[in-house]
Design a protein around this motif. Structure first.
Motif, short mmCIF file in Angstrom:
data_model
loop_
_atom_site.label_atom_id
_atom_site.label_comp_id
_atom_site.label_asym_id
_atom_site.label_seq_id
_atom_site.Cartn_x
_atom_site.Cartn_y
_atom_site.Cartn_z
N ASP A 105 43.92 48.70 38.68
CA ASP A 105 45.07 47.80 38.80
C ASP A 105 45.26 46.98 37.54
O ASP A 105 45.35 45.75 37.58
N ASN A 133 35.33 44.45 39.44
CA ASN A 133 35.91 45.79 39.39
C ASN A 133 34.78 46.80 39.51
O ASN A 133 33.81 46.74 38.76
N ARG A 142 38.42 42.59 42.75
CA ARG A 142 39.85 42.71 42.44
C ARG A 142 40.31 44.15 42.47
O ARG A 142 41.48 44.44 42.77
N SER A 143 39.40 45.10 42.18
CA SER A 143 39.77 46.52 42.20
C SER A 143 38.56 47.38 42.52
O SER A 143 37.43 47.05 42.17
N ARG A 177 40.51 48.70 52.60
CA ARG A 177 41.37 47.52 52.60
C ARG A 177 40.77 46.40 53.43
O ARG A 177 40.88 45.22 53.08
N VAL A 212 40.71 45.37 49.12
CA VAL A 212 41.60 45.97 48.11
C VAL A 212 41.96 47.39 48.51
O VAL A 212 41.28 48.01 49.34
N ASP A 213 43.02 47.92 47.92
CA ASP A 213 43.30 49.35 48.03
C ASP A 213 42.33 50.10 47.12
O ASP A 213 42.16 49.73 45.95
#
Length: 506
Positions: free
Chosen positions: A194, A253, A275-276, A293, A298-299
């Motif tokens: 992202d 991340n 965050r990712s 999720r 997160v995706d």
């Protein structure tokens, strides 16, 4: 983010005429944190200035032993010295050969022998693994006194790294990459996280840095982008240890291989503060995406590539919603086609990548015929089957017999060759059997010599001791005969069908 690193405003590759990956990775301010080292008792932040000193110290020592173009093995786990070793090799214009500490004697011997490595950078643990292999060793952790070492005047197509990939026939093949390979990874890495590079970003993966997924999806892109990368050792994936690393390293991340995600899900784990999350190697499915999720917040962005040409497609939750079963959209800079013969098709076909992609290999090491066979005109064949769903690429399956188990890609031929060296084994066929946790497990069908005796545990140990602890056959079935062609080759597709029928009962 309108423009991804490594690309111009039109989304085309923007690669300088002179390029050295060591300079590329050490271009951040000296006081910025490069590596967060969690391999010891506490946390040590290694700055770019300190990392540069480590690289130069190694480079000075290397110049006394090797020349530009020589191959140098790197047998080190996640650590600041692992990245320093690769950077030092690239800085002097030599070629690094990543080696994995789960490899045993025969697996190491085949890669060192095929590459013609002049030297191996390692530690005491690695030296013990190498044993009696006739290759000079050099300690990775050496003094850093002395001035800076100038970078070799290399271009983007000058060889830099030789990464071995599993295949279906013969010994593993070495994919040779030039100094442009890191630039080729940057757009997809940024996209799969992202838009990596936001304030506070910090990247980690449990995947070993001996693999392209650890080295070029995480460690080196983080350095090049100025994002701190966490070095932490896990001999075996552990859910509680994973949570500790994320907290202690202030990780935001993560690249989680699919098996790691399944283990987190099975343990009902929840990780906050991310965050990712990126994942690649095999499709995850709608259930796993929904779990991500909820449990990770997160995706999960799936991405796609292989050792020969990596990070070619990706999802990016910040830009578009993921689609279950698909492996994302083509990353800018890459042209992907689904071919039927030589022509693109709207139906299922061969996934191929157009020549000219920056992360595409220069070729297989010393295998011109196999390099030529990898291409069809202007397209590099991935060996995968796929189909388009709009501008999303859906992965259908492998064309060859590579086994995907716990995130590792395992070539059956190497295991078959190993088992055939056992004095009791007459013939053997190795395939992947479906498994809910690992995607596949390695299964061997074995025919013993007349009058010979051997049990499954003995043969499993035989492979563990010679190849790698992750690639041994978890299941062995003894047969009176194997399906063979008229020329005496094992018909793996028949064995695969048998294993698939067994796997369906899981």
């Amino acid at each position: 983010m309108d423009r991804l690193p490594g690309l111009d405003e039109e989304g085309r590759w923007d690669i300088p005429a002179r390029l050295n990956m060591a300079r590329q990775c050490l271009s951040q301010p000296n006081d910025a944190v490069a590596v967060i080292d969690l391999t010891g008792a506490g946390r040590v932040d290694v700055t770019y200035g300190r990392l540069t000193e480590m690289v130069d110290g190694l480079a000075r020592a290397l110049t006394e032993r090797v020349q530009a173009g020589d191959r140098v093995g790197v047998l080190l786990s996640q650590s600041p010295w692992c990245v320093a070793a690769h950077l030092a090799i690239w800085k002097i214009g030599a070629i690094s050969v990543p080696l994995f500490k789960l490899f045993k004697h025969d697996a190491l011997a085949s890669r060192i022998g095929d590459s013609g490595a002049m030297l191996v950078l390692t530690d005491a643990e690695g030296a013990a693994l190498l044993g009696d292999l006739a290759v000079p060793l050099m300690a990775a952790q050496i003094g850093v006194e002395g001035g800076s070492v100038p970078s070799a005047d290399t271009g983007p197509d000058d060889p830099a790294v030789l990464i071995y990939t599993s295949g279906t026939t013969g010994t593993p093949k070495g994919a040779l990459h030039g100094h442009r390979v890191l630039t080729g990874h940057l757009p997809g890495v940024v996209m799969s996280h992202d838009y990596l590079g936001q304030e506070g970003d910090c990247l980690w993966t449990p995947a070993d840095w001996a693999w392209i997924g650890g080295l070029f999806d995480v460690a080196m892109p983080a350095l090049a982008l100025g994002v701190p990368v966490v070095a932490a050792r896990m001999a075996k994936f552990d859910v509680s240890e994973c949570a500790r690393i994320v907290e202690q390293g202030e990780v935001r991340n993560v690249f989680f291989p699919p098996t790691a995600l399944r283990m987190l899900k099975a343990a009902d784990a929840r990780i906050e503060g991310l965050r990712s999350v990126a994942s690649g190697g095999e499709p995850l499915g709608a259930q796993m995406l929904a779990w991500g999720r909820d449990a990770l917040g997160v995706d999960i962005n799936e991405f796609y590539g292989q050792t020969e040409c990596n990070m070619v497609a990706s999802s990016c939750g910040a830009a578009f919603a993921p689609r279950a079963g698909c492996i994302g959209k083509p990353v800018a800079g890459f042209e992907i086609a689904v071919l039927e013969g030589d022509m693109p098709t709207e139906g299922e076909g061969d996934v191929a990548i157009r020549r000219g992609a920056a992360s595409m290999m220069l070729g297989y090491w010393n295998r011109p015929d196999e390099t030529a066979a990898k291409f069809r005109g202007d397209w590099m064949l991935t060996g995968d089957r796929g189909i388009w769903e709009g501008d999303f690429l859906r992965f259908v399956g492998r064309e060859d017999d590579v086994i995907t188990s716990s995130g590792y890609r395992i070539g059956p031929a190497e295991i078959e060759d190993c088992l055939l060296t056992h004095p009791s084994v007459a013939t053997v066929g190795v395939v992947g059997k479906p498994d809910e946790l690992r995607t596949e497990v390695v299964k061997a069908y074995v025919v013993l010599k007349n009058g010979a005796k051997a049990d499954a545990a003995e043969l499993q140990t035989w492979v563990k001791d010679r190849l790698a602890s992750y690639s041994y056959p978890r299941e062995i079935e003894f047969l009176d005969a194997l399906p063979m062609t008229v020329t005496g080759k094992v018909v793996r597709r028949d064995l695969k069908a048998r294993a698939m029928s067994e796997g369906a009962l899981l």
